[in-house]
Motif scaffolding. Structure first.
Motif, short mmCIF file in Angstrom:
data_model
loop_
_atom_site.label_atom_id
_atom_site.label_comp_id
_atom_site.label_asym_id
_atom_site.label_seq_id
_atom_site.Cartn_x
_atom_site.Cartn_y
_atom_site.Cartn_z
N LEU A 276 -5.74 3.50 3.24
CA LEU A 276 -6.45 3.25 1.99
C LEU A 276 -7.45 4.36 1.71
N ALA A 277 -8.18 4.79 2.73
CA ALA A 277 -9.14 5.88 2.58
C ALA A 277 -8.45 7.17 2.17
N LYS A 278 -7.24 7.39 2.67
CA LYS A 278 -6.47 8.59 2.32
C LYS A 278 -6.14 8.59 0.83
N GLN B 5 1.59 6.48 -6.76
CA GLN B 5 0.27 6.91 -7.22
C GLN B 5 -0.30 5.96 -8.27
N VAL B 6 -0.30 4.67 -7.92
CA VAL B 6 -0.87 3.63 -8.78
C VAL B 6 -1.90 2.85 -7.96
N HIS B 7 -2.81 2.19 -8.65
CA HIS B 7 -3.87 1.43 -7.99
C HIS B 7 -3.64 -0.07 -8.03
N HIS B 8 -2.66 -0.52 -8.81
CA HIS B 8 -2.37 -1.95 -8.95
C HIS B 8 -0.87 -2.16 -8.93
N LEU C 16 0.83 -1.20 0.00
CA LEU C 16 0.00 0.00 0.00
C LEU C 16 0.86 1.26 0.00
N GLY C 17 1.96 1.23 0.75
CA GLY C 17 2.89 2.36 0.77
C GLY C 17 3.47 2.62 -0.61
N GLY D 146 -8.57 -2.29 -4.41
CA GLY D 146 -9.83 -2.99 -4.11
C GLY D 146 -9.59 -4.29 -3.36
N ASP D 147 -8.56 -5.03 -3.77
CA ASP D 147 -8.21 -6.28 -3.06
C ASP D 147 -7.89 -5.99 -1.60
N ILE D 148 -7.12 -4.94 -1.38
CA ILE D 148 -6.71 -4.59 -0.02
C ILE D 148 -7.94 -4.14 0.78
N ALA D 149 -8.83 -3.37 0.16
CA ALA D 149 -10.03 -2.90 0.86
C ALA D 149 -10.92 -4.07 1.27
#
Length: 90
Positions: A75-77, A41-44, A34-35, A61-64
Motif C-alpha cells: 500500500l505504501a508503494k 492504477q486506481v484507488h477504488h 490491492l494487486g 483508504g479502507d485497506i490502510a
C-alpha cells in the motif's frame, strides 16, 4: 453521455475517468484487490458478488485502515508512486 454533435466540456465525467471497468469479487483477498488497484492504477474498486451484483466499494483508504499490517508495505508503494506522479504533474 454526450449527445452526438455536442462538444464535451472538461466537466464531463467521461474525460477524466479510467478506461474500462475494473472490479473485484467479495470473496477475493485484500491482497488480490490491492494487486488489481496497483496494476490498473486506481484507488477504488467496486466489490461484486459472484452474481455480479455490486455489494460495495473498496478504497486504498479502507485497506490502510482495516487491513492487516502485512499489507501496508504494498500500500505504501502505491501511495509513494502516486505522490511522485502528482509532484511531477504540478
Amino acid at each position: 453521455m454526450p449527445r452526438r454533435g455536442r462538444r464535451r466540456t472538461p466537466r464531463c465525467v467521461d474525460l477524466p475517468r479510467s478506461p474500462g471497468i475494473f472490479f473485484c469479487f467479495e470473496d477475493q483477498t485484500l491482497e488480490q484487490a490491492l494487486g488489481q488497484m496497483q496494476e490498473r492504477q486506481v484507488h477504488h474498486l467496486p466489490v461484486l458478488n459472484r452474481q455480479k451484483r455490486m455489494t460495495g466499494l473498496i478504497s486504498l483508504g479502507d485497506i490502510a485502515l482495516k487491513g492487516e499490517s502485512s499489507i501496508l508495505a504494498p500500500l505504501a508503494k502505491i501511495a509513494a508512486r502516486d505522490a511522485e506522479r502528482h509532484l511531477r504533474a504540478a
